[in-house]
Design a protein around this motif. Structure first.
Motif, PDB file in Angstrom:
ATOM      1  N   GLN A 120       0.834  -1.198   0.000  1.00 47.31           N
ATOM      2  CA  GLN A 120       0.000   0.000   0.000  1.00 47.31           C
ATOM      3  C   GLN A 120       0.874   1.256   0.000  1.00 47.31           C
ATOM      4  O   GLN A 120       0.571   2.228  -0.659  1.00 47.31           O
ATOM      5  N   LYS A 121       1.935   1.182   0.770  1.00 48.63           N
ATOM      6  CA  LYS A 121       2.829   2.347   0.835  1.00 48.63           C
ATOM      7  C   LYS A 121       4.211   1.914   0.399  1.00 48.63           C
ATOM      8  O   LYS A 121       4.671   0.827   0.716  1.00 48.63           O
ATOM      9  N   GLN A 149       0.724   3.451 -10.628  1.00 49.28           N
ATOM     10  CA  GLN A 149       0.240   2.124 -10.233  1.00 49.28           C
ATOM     11  C   GLN A 149       0.637   1.072 -11.275  1.00 49.28           C
ATOM     12  O   GLN A 149       1.000  -0.050 -10.940  1.00 49.28           O
ATOM     13  N   GLU A 181      -4.470  -2.336  -2.507  1.00 53.28           N
ATOM     14  CA  GLU A 181      -5.104  -1.099  -3.010  1.00 53.28           C
ATOM     15  C   GLU A 181      -4.458  -0.612  -4.304  1.00 53.28           C
ATOM     16  O   GLU A 181      -3.824   0.441  -4.336  1.00 53.28           O
ATOM     17  N   GLN A 228      -5.078   3.339  -5.822  1.00 56.19           N
ATOM     18  CA  GLN A 228      -4.870   4.584  -5.083  1.00 56.19           C
ATOM     19  C   GLN A 228      -4.465   5.694  -6.032  1.00 56.19           C
ATOM     20  O   GLN A 228      -3.573   5.513  -6.846  1.00 56.19           O
ATOM     21  N   GLU A 264      -9.502   3.465 -12.829  1.00 59.51           N
ATOM     22  CA  GLU A 264      -9.744   2.288 -11.978  1.00 59.51           C
ATOM     23  C   GLU A 264     -10.212   1.101 -12.808  1.00 59.51           C
ATOM     24  O   GLU A 264      -9.709  -0.010 -12.679  1.00 59.51           O
ATOM     25  N   SER A 281      -9.139  -4.202  -1.737  1.00 56.82           N
ATOM     26  CA  SER A 281      -9.865  -3.039  -2.233  1.00 56.82           C
ATOM     27  C   SER A 281     -10.851  -2.545  -1.189  1.00 56.82           C
ATOM     28  O   SER A 281     -11.372  -3.316  -0.393  1.00 56.82           O
TER      29      SER A 281
END
Ligand SMILES: Nc1ncnc2c1ncn2[C@@H]1O[C@H](COP(=O)(O)OP(=O)(O)OP(=O)(O)O)[C@@H](O)[C@H]1O
Length: 305
Positions: free
Chosen positions: A82-83, A135, A154, A157, A164, A186
């Motif tokens: 995620q990060k 992404q 995710e 993001q 998306e 998600s």
């Protein structure tokens, strides 16, 4: 060539009754699911419901405190967290991003970038990419080493709605062309459902799971009515029925307080729809007083607890 989900095959990873406990509190408990080659499994749930904890446990970044995780031997995992710890002050090209964690042949790099539609951007600086391009670059990095299991926390993001849809189309096409298993996280089921075989809804435990209705997935249906109609087909109201208190205990809608939320503790009640109706208080990461309804497509065979 297409690789449909094959739940008969030995799973790439399988979790049985997995629990992770930190600071005297179960972050997740009683989690059971598996991901097979060619299968897309999506974890959904509110903030702090244990999605990242669960995927980290699935890929071995975290050890379960109870239950077990079995991974196919020699399993290669591509993980998009995620990060990402990137120093945004230093210039970083896509080429460099691709090789940060290890060498990669020009051929594999080119094939991965081609698969995500970024082959023309090898020299582009990551800092200047749009949310969707970034992404895709992360996804290219993850698929370049040809993982058996691709894990995306995710993946949309910073991506707008049409971006998306494009990313989920890409995820499905990666599955179709490589046959890898995909584990996705998600928040939003609306779009992701179109690219999912199995949905696992987490709220500290698995509160429901299932496959999207067969008809809404059928190519004939989508061809006849369009994907919007397919989405509208299976909207359901989703509502959790308990409150996580600051000390980690759980207040149920029947007034009972228990140490943990557990599907079999007798306080979770079945619904026609499925409700989140709980407050996660400070220190719990669930700071929103969310009595929320999500619109979800109705997974077939779901289990409400
Ligand atoms: N190492 C840790 N020690 C203590 N608590 C933790 C630790 N890691 C996560 N948590 C807590 O566990 C809960 C679940 O976190 P997790 O990141 O798995 O949720 P999530 O569903 O992925 O959330 P989000 O949608 O916000 O990303 C949160 O309340 C979080 O604060």
């Amino acid at each position: 060539m297409s690789f449909p989900a094959n739940s008969e095959a030995k799973p790439l990873v399988s979790l049985s009754n997995v629990g992770v406990r930190r600071d005297g509190r179960w972050l997740v408990r009683g989690v059971d699911f598996s991901v097979s080659r060619g299968e897309i499994v999506t974890l959904i749930g509110p903030n702090g419901s244990g999605k990242s904890t669960t995927v980290k446990t699935a890929i071995g970044v975290l050890k379960p405190d109870e239950g077990r995780v079995d991974r196919a031997s020699g399993l290669k995992v591509g993980y998009v967290p995620q990060k990402l710890a990137i120093d945004w002050t230093l210039p970083l090209t896509i080429r460099r991003l691709m090789t940060l964690t290890g060498p990669l042949s020009e051929g594999d790099m080119a094939a991965a970038l081609d698969a995500v539609g970024l082959s023309h951007m090898l020299g582009a600086e990551v800092q200047h990419l749009s949310g969707g391009e970034f992404q895709r670059a992360l996804m290219a990095r993850a698929i370049a080493r040809k993982p058996d299991l691709l894990v995306l926390d995710e993946p949309v993001q910073g991506v707008d709605f049409s971006g998306e849809i494009a990313i989920y189309d890409l995820i499905r096409s990666i599955r179709n062309t490589t046959g890898c298993g995909i584990l996705l996280i998600s928040h939003d089921l609306h779009v992701v459902m179109a690219a999912t075989d199995t949905v696992i809804c987490l709220n500290g435990h698995v509160c429901c799971r299932g496959t999207p209705q067969a008809v809404s997935q059928s190519a004939e249906y989508v061809r006849l009515f369009g994907s919007r109609a397919a989405q509208a087909l299976a909207v359901y109201s989703h509502h959790h029925d308990h409150t996580h208190l600051p000390d980690g205990r759980v207040l149920h809608s029947d007034g009972a307080v228990t140490d943990h939320c557990h599907p079999d503790d007798g306080h979770h009640h079945g619904h026609e729809g499925h409700d989140h109706d709980h407050t996660h208080a400070a220190g719990d990461h669930h700071t929103d007083d969310h009595k929320h309804d999500h619109d979800h497509r109705q997974p077939a065979g779901e289990r409400h607890v």
